[in-house]
Design an enzyme around this catalytic site. Structure first.
Site, PDB file in Angstrom:
ATOM      1  CB  THR A 170       0.948  69.896  25.956  1.00 60.79           C
ATOM      2  OG1 THR A 170       1.206  68.887  24.975  1.00 60.79           O
ATOM      3  CG2 THR A 170      -0.552  70.179  25.954  1.00 60.79           C
ATOM      4  CD  GLU A 172      -0.851  65.478  21.783  1.00 62.50           C
ATOM      5  OE1 GLU A 172      -2.021  65.335  21.443  1.00 62.50           O
ATOM      6  OE2 GLU A 172       0.092  64.918  21.203  1.00 62.50           O
ATOM      7  CE1 TYR A 194      -2.709  66.235  28.646  1.00 59.40           C
ATOM      8  CE2 TYR A 194      -1.874  66.465  26.403  1.00 59.40           C
ATOM      9  CZ  TYR A 194      -1.698  66.603  27.768  1.00 59.40           C
ATOM     10  OH  TYR A 194      -0.513  67.115  28.256  1.00 59.40           O
ATOM     11  CE  LYS A 198      -2.198  69.575  30.244  1.00 60.25           C
ATOM     12  NZ  LYS A 198      -1.463  70.133  31.373  1.00 60.25           N
TER      13      LYS A 198
END
Ligand code: NAP
Ligand code: GDD
Length: 393
Positions: A170, A172, A194, A198
Site C-alpha cells: 500500500t 500507506e 496499519y 503492511k
C-alpha cells in the site's frame, strides 16, 4: 499376412486416437486444460470481488478464503455463485469458498494443500487505517504476521517453485512522504499501525523472494475506490451521504481532515494490475497509481455537484463548512472524532514503471468518472434501501 497384421494394428491405433481425442475434445475445452488455479484471500472485500470476476472471465479456477461471521459477509461475491452466467460458462462451479483466517496457520496450510494454487493473491487485511489505531495488535496479526503465515504455508508444502504470490502492499508505506511523487525507490515512513504492519508484509515478501527464490511480489497500490468500497472509507462515506441528503434521508455529513490529498483510482482497473504483475517473467514490485491527486474537499464538491448541489466552502479548520449555495444550509461539517492520531497528509504515485513494463493505462477511468460511477450507484442503492424499509414497515 505381415501387411494384414500391420494394417489391423494401425486401425486399432487409429481407433484409440480417435476415441480419446473425441473424449478429450468433448470433455475438456482448451481453456480448462490450461486453466490455472488461483486462491484469493480477502475475496469478500472490494478488491477480492473484482479480482474474482476478472480471473473467472480469464478462465481461472478461483478459490477464496472467507472467515466465519455472525452475519453474511459474502454480499460482494454472491452474484458469482448465484448468477447463471458463471454456472453456464462451463457447467461447473468455478468459484469455491473455504473457511479460514489469516490469524490461523493451520487453516492456511490445509486450504493451500487442498487447492494447490498456481497463484495466490493475498488481499486479506484489517484495511482501515483509523481502526488500526484502535486495534493495533489484531492489525499486526492479520496484516503482518498473516502474510508471513501464508508464505510459510507455501514453503512448508513445498510449493515455492509452483506458486506465485501477490501481496497487497500500500501507498500507506510512504506515509510522511519523503519525495513527491512516490515511486518504487521512495523511502518508507508509515504513520499508523496499519502502515507499519503492511511494511512488515512488504519486507517479508521481498525477503522470501530473495531467500528462497519464490515468485513473491508487492503491488504498492495507491487508494482505489468503487461502488463496492466499504462504507467507512471517505469516498464511499461521501457518495452515500450525498445520495441520502439528495433524497431527504440525511441532513448533514460529518468528516475529518478535508485537506488530505489522495491519488484515487478505480478498483476495477487496479485488479488487472495485480494479475499483470504475476504474469511477468521476473518477480518485481510495482507502484500502481493514477499520478493525479485531489483533496477530500474536492471529492465532496464533485459528488454533490453531480447531484445538482453546489457547495460553497466557508470557515477554517474544525469550523469549516460546506454550504448549499441554493438553500444556504450547511451540508458538510468537520468532526474532530474523524481525525487520526497521526495523519498521512498527501499521497501521489508515479506509475511510470507500471505503464512501461505492464503496459497498463493508469487513467482508464478518470477521477470525474470514478465519482460519477459511485454517486450514481449510491443514488440507486439508497432509493432501493429506503423503499424496502417502507415496504417492510
Ligand atoms: P477490504 O474491502 O477491507 O477487504 C478486506 C478483506 O480481508 C475482506 O474480505 C475481509 O473479510 C478480509 N479479512 C480481514 N481480516 C481477515 C482475516 N483475519 N482473515 C481472513 N480474511 C480477513 O479491503 P480492499 O479495499 O478490498 O483491499 C484489499 C487489500 O488491499 C487489503 O489488504 C488492503 O489493505 C490493500 N490495499 C487497499 C487499497 C485500497 O485503496 N482499497 C490500497 C492499497 C492496499 P470480511 O469481508 O469478512 O471482513
Ligand atoms: N475514513 C475517513 N472518514 N477518512 C476521512 C474522513 C472520514 O470521515 N474525513 C477525512 N478523511 C481523510 C482521512 O483522514 C485520510 O486522510 C483520507 O480521508 C482517506 O481516508 P480513507 O478513505 O479512510 O483511506 P486511507 O487513505 O486512510 O486508507 C485507504 O487507502 C490506503 C492506500 O493509501 C485504505 O484502503 C487502506 O487500506 C489503503 O492501504
Amino acid at each position: 499376412m505381415q501387411t494384414q497384421k500391420t494394417n489391423s494394428r494401425f486401425s486399432w491405433i487409429r481407433l484409440f486416437v480417435f476415441k480419446y481425442s473425441y473424449y478429450f475434445c468433448t470433455n475438456f475445452s482448451i481453456e480448462s486444460i490450461m486453466a490455472k488455479t488461483a486462491l484469493i484471500t480477502g475475496i469478500t472485500g472490494q478488491d477480492g470481488s473484482f479480482l474474482a470476476e476478472f480471473l473467472l472471465e480469464k478462465g481461472y479456477d478461483v478459490h477464496g478464503i472467507i472467515r466465519r461471521s455472525s452475519s453474511f459477509n459474502t454480499g460482494r461475491i454472491e452474484h458469482l455463485y448465484l448468477d447463471e452466467w458463471v454456472r453456464d460458462m462451463r457447467n461447473k462451479r468455478l468459484l469455491t469458498l473455504h473457511y479460514g483466517d489469516m490469524t490461523d496457520s493451520s487453516s492456511l496450510v490445509r486450504i493451500i494443500q487442498s487447492v494447490q494454487p498456481d497463484e495466490i493473491y493475498n488481499l486479506a487485511a484489517q484495511s482501515h487505517v483509523k481502526v488500526s489505531f484502535d486495534c493495533p495488535e489484531y492489525t499486526a496479526e492479520a496484516d503482518a504476521v498473516g502474510t508471513l503465515r501464508l508464505l510459510e504455508a507455501v514453503r512448508i508444502l513445498g510449493l515455492e517453485k509452483k506458486c506465485k504470490i501477490y501481496q497487497a502492499s500500500t501507498s500507506e508505506l510512504f506515509g510522511l512522504v519523503q519525495e513527491v511523487p512516490q515511486k518504487e525507490t521512495t523511502p518508507f515512513y508509515p504513520r499508523s499501525p496499519y502502515g507499519v504492519a503492511k511494511q512488515y508484509g512488504f519486507w517479508i515478501v521481498k525477503n522470501y523472494r530473495e531467500s528462497y527464490g519464490m515468485f513473491a511480489v508487492n503491488g504498492i497500490l495507491f487508494n482505489h475506490e468503487s461502488e463496492r468500497r466499504g462504507e467507512t472509507f471517505v469516498t464511499r462515506k461521501i457518495t452515500l451521504a450525498a445520495a441520502r441528503i439528495k433524497q431527504g434521508y440525511q441532513d448533514k455529513l460529518y468528516l475529518g481532515n478535508l485537506n488530505a490529498l489522495r491519488d484515487w483510482g478505480y478498483a476495477k482497473d487496479y485488479v488487472e494490475c495485480m494479475w499483470l504483475i504475476l504474469q511477468q517473467e521476473k518477480p518485481e514490485d510495482f507502484v500502481i497509481a493514477t499520478g493525479e491527486y485531489h483533496t477530500v474537499r474536492d471529492f465532496c464538491t464533485l459528488a454533490f455537484k453531480h447531484l445538482g448541489i453546489e457547495l460553497r466552502w466557508e470557515g477554517e479548520g474544525v469550523d469549516e463548512k460546506g454550504i448549499d449555495v441554493a438553500t444556504g444550509k450547511s451540508l458538510v461539517e468537520v468532526d474532530p472524532r474523524f481525525f487520526r492520531p497521526a495523519e498521512v497528509e498527501q499521497l501521489l504515485g508515479d506509475p511510470t514503471k507500471a505503464k512501461t513494463l505492464l503496459g497498463w493505462n493508469p487513467r482508464k477511468t478518470s477521477f470525474e468518472d470514478l465519482v460519477k460511477i459511485m454517486v450514481e450507484h449510491d443514488m440507486r442503492f439508497v432509493k432501493k434501501l429506503y423503499l424496502k424499509a417502507h415496504i417492510e414497515e
